[in-house]
Write an enzyme that holds these catalytic residues in place. Structure first.
Site, PDB file in Angstrom:
ATOM      1  N   ASP A   1      -3.576   0.361  -9.673  1.00 32.75           N
ATOM      2  CA  ASP A   1      -4.982   0.006  -9.863  1.00 32.75           C
ATOM      3  C   ASP A   1      -5.290  -0.293 -11.319  1.00 32.75           C
ATOM      4  O   ASP A   1      -5.978  -1.270 -11.653  1.00 32.75           O
ATOM      5  CB  ASP A   1      -5.881   1.133  -9.367  1.00 32.75           C
ATOM      6  CG  ASP A   1      -5.741   1.373  -7.871  1.00 32.75           C
ATOM      7  OD1 ASP A   1      -5.130   0.536  -7.185  1.00 32.75           O
ATOM      8  OD2 ASP A   1      -6.232   2.413  -7.398  1.00 32.75           O
TER       9      ASP A   1
ATOM     10  N   TYR B   1      -4.080  11.914   1.352  1.00 28.52           N
ATOM     11  CA  TYR B   1      -3.289  11.159   0.378  1.00 28.52           C
ATOM     12  C   TYR B   1      -2.135  12.012  -0.145  1.00 28.52           C
ATOM     13  O   TYR B   1      -0.987  11.558  -0.236  1.00 28.52           O
ATOM     14  CB  TYR B   1      -4.206  10.714  -0.767  1.00 28.52           C
ATOM     15  CG  TYR B   1      -3.642   9.640  -1.660  1.00 28.52           C
ATOM     16  CD1 TYR B   1      -4.031   8.313  -1.506  1.00 28.52           C
ATOM     17  CD2 TYR B   1      -2.739   9.940  -2.675  1.00 28.52           C
ATOM     18  CE1 TYR B   1      -3.533   7.315  -2.338  1.00 28.52           C
ATOM     19  CE2 TYR B   1      -2.236   8.964  -3.505  1.00 28.52           C
ATOM     20  CZ  TYR B   1      -2.646   7.656  -3.336  1.00 28.52           C
ATOM     21  OH  TYR B   1      -2.144   6.678  -4.169  1.00 28.52           O
TER      22      TYR B   1
ATOM     23  N   GLU C   1       0.831  -1.208   0.000  1.00 32.52           N
ATOM     24  CA  GLU C   1       0.000   0.000   0.000  1.00 32.52           C
ATOM     25  C   GLU C   1       0.864   1.256   0.000  1.00 32.52           C
ATOM     26  O   GLU C   1       1.779   1.396   0.818  1.00 32.52           O
ATOM     27  CB  GLU C   1      -0.901  -0.012   1.232  1.00 32.52           C
ATOM     28  CG  GLU C   1      -2.316   0.379   0.942  1.00 32.52           C
ATOM     29  CD  GLU C   1      -3.014  -0.602   0.006  1.00 32.52           C
ATOM     30  OE1 GLU C   1      -3.189  -0.247  -1.179  1.00 32.52           O
ATOM     31  OE2 GLU C   1      -3.392  -1.688   0.437  1.00 32.52           O
TER      32      GLU C   1
ATOM     33  N   SER D   1     -11.072   0.292  -5.936  1.00 30.15           N
ATOM     34  CA  SER D   1     -10.712   0.949  -7.191  1.00 30.15           C
ATOM     35  C   SER D   1     -11.819   0.924  -8.230  1.00 30.15           C
ATOM     36  O   SER D   1     -11.639   0.501  -9.369  1.00 30.15           O
ATOM     37  CB  SER D   1      -9.422   0.381  -7.781  1.00 30.15           C
ATOM     38  OG  SER D   1      -8.858   1.334  -8.659  1.00 30.15           O
TER      39      SER D   1
ATOM     40  N   ASP E   1       3.261   2.145  -4.697  1.00 29.14           N
ATOM     41  CA  ASP E   1       3.281   2.273  -6.159  1.00 29.14           C
ATOM     42  C   ASP E   1       3.846   3.607  -6.608  1.00 29.14           C
ATOM     43  O   ASP E   1       4.674   3.670  -7.521  1.00 29.14           O
ATOM     44  CB  ASP E   1       1.901   2.000  -6.771  1.00 29.14           C
ATOM     45  CG  ASP E   1       0.795   2.908  -6.280  1.00 29.14           C
ATOM     46  OD1 ASP E   1       0.987   3.588  -5.241  1.00 29.14           O
ATOM     47  OD2 ASP E   1      -0.276   2.939  -6.916  1.00 29.14           O
TER      48      ASP E   1
ATOM     49  N   SER F   1     -24.127   7.347 -16.849  1.00 26.44           N
ATOM     50  CA  SER F   1     -23.820   6.221 -15.968  1.00 26.44           C
ATOM     51  C   SER F   1     -25.015   5.900 -15.081  1.00 26.44           C
ATOM     52  O   SER F   1     -25.933   6.716 -14.930  1.00 26.44           O
ATOM     53  CB  SER F   1     -22.604   6.542 -15.088  1.00 26.44           C
ATOM     54  OG  SER F   1     -22.967   7.397 -14.032  1.00 26.44           O
TER      55      SER F   1
ATOM     56  N   ALA G   1     -14.846   2.207  -1.491  1.00 27.23           N
ATOM     57  CA  ALA G   1     -14.501   1.109  -0.594  1.00 27.23           C
ATOM     58  C   ALA G   1     -13.038   0.714  -0.668  1.00 27.23           C
ATOM     59  O   ALA G   1     -12.613  -0.232  -0.009  1.00 27.23           O
ATOM     60  CB  ALA G   1     -15.375  -0.114  -0.911  1.00 27.23           C
TER      61      ALA G   1
ATOM     62  N   SER H   1     -12.685   3.519  -9.545  1.00 23.15           N
ATOM     63  CA  SER H   1     -12.221   4.483 -10.548  1.00 23.15           C
ATOM     64  C   SER H   1     -11.419   3.799 -11.650  1.00 23.15           C
ATOM     65  O   SER H   1     -11.625   4.065 -12.840  1.00 23.15           O
ATOM     66  CB  SER H   1     -11.386   5.575  -9.891  1.00 23.15           C
ATOM     67  OG  SER H   1     -10.281   5.031  -9.199  1.00 23.15           O
TER      68      SER H   1
ATOM     69  N   GLU I   1      -6.561   9.743 -14.267  1.00 25.22           N
ATOM     70  CA  GLU I   1      -6.763   9.895 -12.818  1.00 25.22           C
ATOM     71  C   GLU I   1      -5.905  11.030 -12.255  1.00 25.22           C
ATOM     72  O   GLU I   1      -6.348  11.817 -11.431  1.00 25.22           O
ATOM     73  CB  GLU I   1      -6.465   8.587 -12.106  1.00 25.22           C
ATOM     74  CG  GLU I   1      -6.767   8.615 -10.626  1.00 25.22           C
ATOM     75  CD  GLU I   1      -7.688   7.514 -10.166  1.00 25.22           C
ATOM     76  OE1 GLU I   1      -7.994   7.480  -8.968  1.00 25.22           O
ATOM     77  OE2 GLU I   1      -8.111   6.681 -10.993  1.00 25.22           O
TER      78      GLU I   1
END
Length: 388
Positions: free
Chosen positions: A178, A230, A35, A132, A38, A69, A129, A134, A166
Site C-alpha cells: 500500500d 488478517y 492479494e 488504503s 505482499d 484531522s 473500503a 491508512s 502501520e
C-alpha cells in the site's frame, strides 16, 4: 466531498496562526491483482487513485507534535521526548498513523532533525473500503515530515517508514504494497512490485484508450487489518511455508502444490494455494497488459476473486454479490480488492456499461436486504507529491 488540499490548509489555520510550510498529499490505491501476497514476499500490481489525503504542516517553537484531522473531533498531541513511550503505550486511535510516521521517521533520520510541528489532515479516500486510506495518511505525512525535517529519504525509504508505522505503531500486520503504491504511483499505470527485493516497474494500463474504466463497489462493510482474520491468514501462510521448508510462500511454485497437498492440512493447503496461484496471476496479468492490453486480463481478475472466496476465505456475501452482479452486467473481470472481510470490489467495465452495472449492483443489494453500496470510478493517478 471537498478537495482535501485546501481543506487541510483551512483546518491547519484553526490550529495555529503560523503560515504552513506546505501541503503534501498522497493517494489511496486500488490493488488490481495480488492479494495477501505482499507479506509473503510475492508480487503485487496496485495503482494509485485520484482520491487523496492531504497533510498541511506548520513548524512550532517547542517539541510538540500535534495532529488534527477532518475525521476526528479533537487534536492529539505528543512531545517528541515522549513519542517513544506514547507509541509503546498505544491507545492513540487514528492518531497512531501520523504519530507513528513521525516516530519512525525520527528514528530513521536521527533525533536531531525533528522539530515540533502542527499537522492537519484532510482526506477524500473512503475509510474501510480496502482502498488504503491508512497508507494515504502515512505517505502524505511521511512526505511532509521528510521535507520539513530535511530528512533526505527517498520514496522507497518513506514507504518503509509508512509500513513501520502501520506494523509497529498501529499494530496491523500488513506488507509494504500500500505504501509503495501510494508513494510511487503514475498516471495511467500500475506499479508492479516485487515485495522481496522492492524492485518496481511501471506497467501501462491503457484503460482509457481501450474504452475501459474501473468501477469501485464499496460494500460499506467495514474491516480492520489489526483484527483477527488478517492475522490468522498471515499465521497460516507462515505455517505453510515452514511445513514446506521455505522461508516464504514466494518460494513455492504452482508445480509444488501437489506436494504441498500431501504435507498440509486442508485449510493450510488452501491458504497456501491462494498465495501461490495469486503470485502467478500477477505475473500473468503483467504479461497480458504488456502484450495484449487490458481487455486480456478479465479472467485473471475473476479467478483471483474465486481464489480469495474459496481458498483464502476472506470475502463476504456482499463482495460476492457485487462481483457476480458486475460480471452479469458486462464486466470483463471483477474481484474484491484489499485485505478482505468487507471493503470494496472492483470491476473492469466498458465505459458505456458503468452506469448500468452500478444500477444493477444497487438493485441486487436492495433485493438481498443489504445496505446500499457506494459506487464510483477511479483513475490510475500520480503518487505522493507536494501540492503547495
Amino acid at each position: 466531498m471537498s478537495d482535501p488540499i485546501p481543506a487541510a490548509a483551512a483546518l491547519l489555520s484553526t490550529l495555529t496562526d503560523r503560515a504552513p510550510e506546505g501541503v503534501w498529499s498522497a493517494p489511496g490505491r486500488v490493488n488490481l491483482i495480488g492479494e495477501h501476497t505482499d507479506y509473503n514476499e510475492g508480487f503485487v500490481l496496485p495503482f494509485a487513485i485520484g482520491h487523496r489525503t492531504a497533510a498541511a504542516v506548520a513548524l512550532r517553537d517547542d517539541d510538540l507534535v500535534r495532529v488534527v484531522s477532518d475525521f476526528a473531533d479533537e487534536p492529539v498531541d505528543v512531545s517528541l521526548a515522549d513519542l517513544d513511550d506514547a507509541i509503546e503505550r498505544g491507545g492513540l486511535d487514528w492518531a497512531a498513523y501520523p504519530l507513528g510516521v513521525a516516530w519512525a521517521l525520527r528514528a530513521a533520520a536521527g533525533h536531531g532533525a525533528a522539530r515540533g510541528v502542527d499537522i492537519a489532515i484532510a482526506s477524500d479516500v473512503p475509510v474501510g473500503a480496502g482502498l488504503s486510506s491508512s497508507a494515504a495518511i502515512e505517505s502524505s505525512v511521511a512526505s511532509a515530515l521528510n521535507d520539513v525535517w530535511d530528512a533526505g529519504l527517498d520514496r522507497v525509504a518513506l514507504a518503509r517508514i509508512g509500513r513501520i508505522a502501520e506494523n509497529d505503531a498501529v499494530g496491523a500486520p500488513t506488507g509494504i504494497m500500500d505504501q509503495m503504491a501510494s508513494m510511487l504511483g503514475r498516471a495511467d499505470a500500475a506499479t508492479f512490485l516485487d515485495c522481496r527485493s522492492l524492485e518496481t516497474a511501471s506497467v501501462d494500463l491503457g484503460f482509457g484508450a481501450a474504452g475501459l474504466e474501473i468501477l469501485v463497489i464499496d460494500t460499506l462493510v467495514k474491516h480492520a487489518h489489526s483484527s483477527g482474520g488478517y492475522r490468522e491468514r498471515r499465521a497460516s501462510c507462515e505455517a505453510g511455508a515452514a511445513a514446506l521448508g521455505v522461508p516464504w510462500l514466494r518460494d513455492v511454485a504452482v508445480a509444488d502444490l501437489d506436494r504441498a497437498r500431501d504435507l498440509l492440512d486442508d485449510e493450510t493447503f488452501r491458504r497456501v494455494r491462494h498465495i501461490v496461484t495469486e503470485n502467478q496471476r500477477v505475473l500473468d496479468t503483467v504479461e497480458a497488459l504488456r502484450t495484449d492490453g487490458p481487455r486480456a486480463i478479465g479472467e485473471l481478475l475473476t479467478a483471483s476473486h474465486v481464489s480469495m472466496r474459496d481458498d483464502f476465505e476472506i470475502s463476504v456475501a456482499e463482495l460476492d454479490l457485487a462481483v457476480e452482479t458486475a460480471l452479469a452486467a458486462g464486466a470483463i473481470g471483477a474481484r474484491m480488492t484489499g485485505g478482505g472481510f468487507g471493503g470494496a470490489a472492483i470491476a473492469l467495465l466498458p465505459a458505456d456499461r458503468i452506469e448500468d452495472a452500478a444500477s444493477a449492483v444497487a438493485h441486487a443489494f436492495a433485493t438481498a436486504g443489504y445496505t446500499a453500496p457506494h459506487t464510483f470510478t477511479v483513475t490510475p493517478s500520480e503518487g505522493a507529491r507536494r501540492d503547495a
